[in-house]
Write a protein that holds these residues in place. Sequence first.
Motif, PDB file in Angstrom:
ATOM      1  N   LEU A 222       0.821  -1.234  -0.079  1.00 30.41           N
ATOM      2  CA  LEU A 222       0.114  -0.206  -0.023  1.00 30.41           C
ATOM      3  C   LEU A 222       0.969   1.231   0.045  1.00 30.41           C
ATOM      4  CD1 LEU A 222      -2.671   1.547   0.455  1.00 30.41           C
ATOM      5  CD2 LEU A 222      -2.464   1.285   2.903  1.00 30.41           C
ATOM      6  N   ASP A 223       0.556   2.182  -1.069  1.00 32.05           N
ATOM      7  CA  ASP A 223       1.403   3.471  -1.088  1.00 32.05           C
ATOM      8  C   ASP A 223       0.224   4.391  -0.319  1.00 32.05           C
ATOM      9  OD1 ASP A 223       2.850   5.603  -1.768  1.00 32.05           O
ATOM     10  OD2 ASP A 223       2.937   5.207  -3.877  1.00 32.05           O
ATOM     11  N   TYR A 224       0.728   4.671   0.790  1.00 30.10           N
ATOM     12  CA  TYR A 224      -0.359   5.253   1.774  1.00 30.10           C
ATOM     13  C   TYR A 224      -0.295   6.744   1.568  1.00 30.10           C
ATOM     14  CZ  TYR A 224      -3.035   6.136   6.163  1.00 30.10           C
ATOM     15  OH  TYR A 224      -3.945   6.483   7.210  1.00 30.10           O
ATOM     16  N   CYS A 225       0.519   7.381   1.057  1.00 32.12           N
ATOM     17  CA  CYS A 225       0.431   8.914   0.454  1.00 32.12           C
ATOM     18  C   CYS A 225       0.913   8.923  -0.806  1.00 32.12           C
ATOM     19  CB  CYS A 225       1.427   9.625   1.338  1.00 32.12           C
ATOM     20  SG  CYS A 225       1.166   9.663   3.296  1.00 32.12           S
ATOM     21  N   HIS A 246      -3.263   5.082  -1.584  1.00 32.97           N
ATOM     22  CA  HIS A 246      -4.510   5.604  -0.926  1.00 32.97           C
ATOM     23  C   HIS A 246      -3.796   7.253  -0.909  1.00 32.97           C
ATOM     24  CE1 HIS A 246      -6.844   7.130   2.437  1.00 32.97           C
ATOM     25  NE2 HIS A 246      -5.676   7.502   3.063  1.00 32.97           N
ATOM     26  N   ASP A 247      -4.632   8.141  -0.729  1.00 36.08           N
ATOM     27  CA  ASP A 247      -4.079   9.404  -0.507  1.00 36.08           C
ATOM     28  C   ASP A 247      -5.269  10.245   0.263  1.00 36.08           C
ATOM     29  OD1 ASP A 247      -1.642  11.457  -1.813  1.00 36.08           O
ATOM     30  OD2 ASP A 247      -3.600  12.408  -1.108  1.00 36.08           O
ATOM     31  N   ALA A 248      -4.900  11.194   1.233  1.00 36.42           N
ATOM     32  CA  ALA A 248      -5.910  11.875   1.680  1.00 36.42           C
ATOM     33  C   ALA A 248      -6.756  12.784   0.850  1.00 36.42           C
ATOM     34  CB  ALA A 248      -5.417  12.558   3.226  1.00 36.42           C
ATOM     35  N   GLU A 249      -5.991  13.072  -0.005  1.00 38.02           N
ATOM     36  CA  GLU A 249      -6.689  14.003  -1.155  1.00 38.02           C
ATOM     37  C   GLU A 249      -6.799  13.292  -2.494  1.00 38.02           C
ATOM     38  OE1 GLU A 249      -5.479  17.980  -1.692  1.00 38.02           O
ATOM     39  OE2 GLU A 249      -4.454  18.001   0.395  1.00 38.02           O
ATOM     40  N   PRO A 250      -7.860  12.503  -2.463  1.00 39.21           N
ATOM     41  CA  PRO A 250      -7.992  11.322  -3.758  1.00 39.21           C
ATOM     42  C   PRO A 250      -7.672  12.245  -5.177  1.00 39.21           C
ATOM     43  CG  PRO A 250      -9.848  11.087  -2.361  1.00 39.21           C
ATOM     44  CD  PRO A 250      -9.035  12.257  -1.940  1.00 39.21           C
ATOM     45  N   GLY A 251      -8.202  13.426  -5.095  1.00 37.46           N
ATOM     46  CA  GLY A 251      -7.756  14.186  -6.490  1.00 37.46           C
ATOM     47  C   GLY A 251      -6.146  14.059  -7.003  1.00 37.46           C
ATOM     48  N   ARG A 252      -5.225  13.764  -5.992  1.00 35.71           N
ATOM     49  CA  ARG A 252      -3.921  13.989  -6.282  1.00 35.71           C
ATOM     50  C   ARG A 252      -3.554  12.661  -7.115  1.00 35.71           C
ATOM     51  NH1 ARG A 252      -0.283  17.676  -3.170  1.00 35.71           N
ATOM     52  NH2 ARG A 252      -1.543  18.867  -1.964  1.00 35.71           N
ATOM     53  N   MET A 253      -4.404  11.649  -6.839  1.00 40.80           N
ATOM     54  CA  MET A 253      -4.261  10.126  -7.590  1.00 40.80           C
ATOM     55  C   MET A 253      -4.785  10.582  -9.008  1.00 40.80           C
ATOM     56  SD  MET A 253      -4.454   7.538  -4.726  1.00 40.80           S
ATOM     57  CE  MET A 253      -6.099   7.614  -4.268  1.00 40.80           C
ATOM     58  N   CYS A 286       4.818   5.394   3.527  1.00 40.85           N
ATOM     59  CA  CYS A 286       4.261   6.475   4.035  1.00 40.85           C
ATOM     60  C   CYS A 286       5.345   7.320   3.400  1.00 40.85           C
ATOM     61  CB  CYS A 286       4.130   6.867   5.311  1.00 40.85           C
ATOM     62  SG  CYS A 286       3.145   5.603   6.100  1.00 40.85           S
ATOM     63  N   ASP A 287       5.061   8.224   2.376  1.00 36.12           N
ATOM     64  CA  ASP A 287       5.901   8.982   1.577  1.00 36.12           C
ATOM     65  C   ASP A 287       5.145  10.380   2.009  1.00 36.12           C
ATOM     66  OD1 ASP A 287       7.736  10.223   0.183  1.00 36.12           O
ATOM     67  OD2 ASP A 287       6.565   9.948  -1.920  1.00 36.12           O
ATOM     68  N   ALA A 288       5.657  10.813   3.119  1.00 38.96           N
ATOM     69  CA  ALA A 288       4.785  11.567   3.848  1.00 38.96           C
ATOM     70  C   ALA A 288       5.049  13.152   3.335  1.00 38.96           C
ATOM     71  CB  ALA A 288       5.278  11.609   5.429  1.00 38.96           C
TER      72      ALA A 288
HETATM   73  C1  LIG Z   1       5.208  13.907  -0.777  1.00 40.73           C
HETATM   74  S1  LIG Z   1       3.701  13.624  -1.558  1.00 40.73           S
HETATM   75  C2  LIG Z   1       3.491  12.161  -2.094  1.00 40.73           C
HETATM   76  C3  LIG Z   1       4.218  11.905  -3.484  1.00 40.73           C
HETATM   77  C4  LIG Z   1       4.043  10.624  -4.110  1.00 40.73           C
HETATM   78  N1  LIG Z   1       4.070   9.690  -3.173  1.00 40.73           N
HETATM   79  C5  LIG Z   1       5.002  10.281  -5.234  1.00 40.73           C
HETATM   80  O1  LIG Z   1       5.915   9.707  -5.296  1.00 40.73           O
HETATM   81  O2  LIG Z   1       4.917  11.102  -6.400  1.00 40.73           O
HETATM   82  C6  LIG Z   1       2.527  13.345  -0.261  1.00 40.73           C
HETATM   83  C7  LIG Z   1       0.994  13.027  -0.246  1.00 40.73           C
HETATM   84  O3  LIG Z   1       0.528  12.701   1.076  1.00 40.73           O
HETATM   85  C8  LIG Z   1      -0.989  13.099   0.924  1.00 40.73           C
HETATM   86  N2  LIG Z   1      -1.479  13.183   2.556  1.00 40.73           N
HETATM   87  C9  LIG Z   1      -1.294  14.272   3.019  1.00 40.73           C
HETATM   88  N3  LIG Z   1      -1.913  14.058   4.354  1.00 40.73           N
HETATM   89  C10 LIG Z   1      -2.064  12.633   4.379  1.00 40.73           C
HETATM   90  C11 LIG Z   1      -2.779  11.759   5.218  1.00 40.73           C
HETATM   91  N4  LIG Z   1      -3.231  12.176   6.600  1.00 40.73           N
HETATM   92  N5  LIG Z   1      -3.041  10.605   5.003  1.00 40.73           N
HETATM   93  C12 LIG Z   1      -2.701  10.082   3.555  1.00 40.73           C
HETATM   94  N6  LIG Z   1      -1.974  10.950   2.572  1.00 40.73           N
HETATM   95  C13 LIG Z   1      -1.975  12.147   3.029  1.00 40.73           C
HETATM   96  C14 LIG Z   1      -0.727  14.486   0.285  1.00 40.73           C
HETATM   97  O4  LIG Z   1      -2.178  14.473  -0.451  1.00 40.73           O
HETATM   98  C15 LIG Z   1       0.203  14.165  -0.840  1.00 40.73           C
HETATM   99  O5  LIG Z   1      -0.138  13.851  -2.118  1.00 40.73           O
END
Ligand SMILES: C[S@@+](CC[C@H](N)C(=O)[O-])C[C@H]1O[C@@H](n2cnc3c(N)ncnc32)[C@H](O)[C@@H]1O
Length: 386
Positions: A222-225, A246-253, A286-288
């Motif tokens: 699972l890629d959590y962020c 998964h991403d807290a902001e699904p639009g980013r996916m 978690c790529d936070a």
């Molecule tokens: C550093 S970026 C990820 C970059 C991505 N992994 C890549 O390789 O392109 C961090 C992501 O974490 C998401 N994020 C922020 N808070 C979160 C949370 N509480 N749970 C899951 N995702 C979260 C953001 O929306 C953002 O898309």
Amino acid sequence: MTPAARVQAAIEVLDDILAGTAAEKALTGWGRRSRFAGSKDRRAVRDHVFQALRSRRSFAMLGGGLTGRGLMIGMLRDMGQAPEEVFTGEGYAPTGLSGEEQSLSLDDPDAPWNLPDWLIDAFRDSLGEAALAQAKALTGRAPVMLRVNLRKNSTEHALSRLAEEGVTAVADPISDAALRVLEGAPRIAASAAYRDGLVELQDGSSQAAMTRLEVPPGAKVLDYCAGGGGKTLALAARHEAEWFAHDAEPGRMADLASRAERAGISVTQLPKDALASAGPFDVILCDAPCSGSGTWRRTPDAKWVLTPDRLEDLVQVQGSILDDAAAHVAPDGCLAYATCSVLACENTQQITRFLQRHPDWTCRAQEHWAITASGDGFFLAQLVRV
Ligand SMILES: C[S@@+](CC[C@H](N)C(=O)[O-])C[C@H]1O[C@@H](n2cnc3c(N)ncnc32)[C@H](O)[C@@H]1O
């Protein structure tokens, strides 16, 4: 546009940024108002603006003030060019130097750091003897790096396909799939090699970090962020596993499905309320969200707008992401934590605090990547249950 007119345009954009407009927005605004500007002009103005933001303190010192004009005067002096040759007032050139501008320079012994004072302390605390060199590394241009999709082709094949389309690159030692682009970067996105999924744009350190992550065959990952899913794509090029994002902001996916298709893999996107039933997962990455301090060559305005409060907020969010994600890791699974930051509060200290909150976990590996000619600053830790 003449070289001097480009400098005048950069002055206007920089003044906009110094008044509080985000760099990209200020550049877009200038671009809309300047239909006459061709693509080379736009690139040149952007380069001046980014160079000035990367070296803001040094250029303000050399140019006698933190204004668009001061920064451009400082840039020219830094390049060994007399600003009088550009600030002529002729045509669209900036107006001639005032008497004050001809003589003024600021006294700023910490200018070579090109960071706000509070971040100089944070860099010193985090990086020790390497702090000043890493801060200076942030004043250079970031490399354009590609990742060869090893699932679809070899490095040699990708290099020759790119060369056919006018993109010159070389293999980079940071990772066995990494290419550093030497010429033709603007042609990448439209190239067949890119469209066919033979290569992806990805920083070298991110690539190298993903080679360190252990992914057992057939694992549920699972890629959590996930964001655009760059890390999943890098992992999936090397491992046979079941991929979830998964991403807290699904639009980013939004781009993930098309990127995955191009790369020849399948990724299931999961909203938060589906994580428990889809899990547990053997690996959660978690790529936070982070300060991005390792990537400030690419987004140099970020180092001037970050505040201690904002950094503290990010540290809190990172901690709660780790706590939430840990609950979905299988008993023998791995919780991986990554940032593109060089600050200890987001990296080693974050791991220390996690282990204090979760004494049943341990850190089996952690690694830092410095800001270099091959990649940005990056951090990866792999946590497992005791
Ligand atoms: C550093 S970026 C990820 C970059 C991505 N992994 C890549 O390789 O392109 C961090 C992501 O974490 C998401 N994020 C922020 N808070 C979160 C949370 N509480 N749970 C899951 N995702 C979260 C953001 O929306 C953002 O898309």
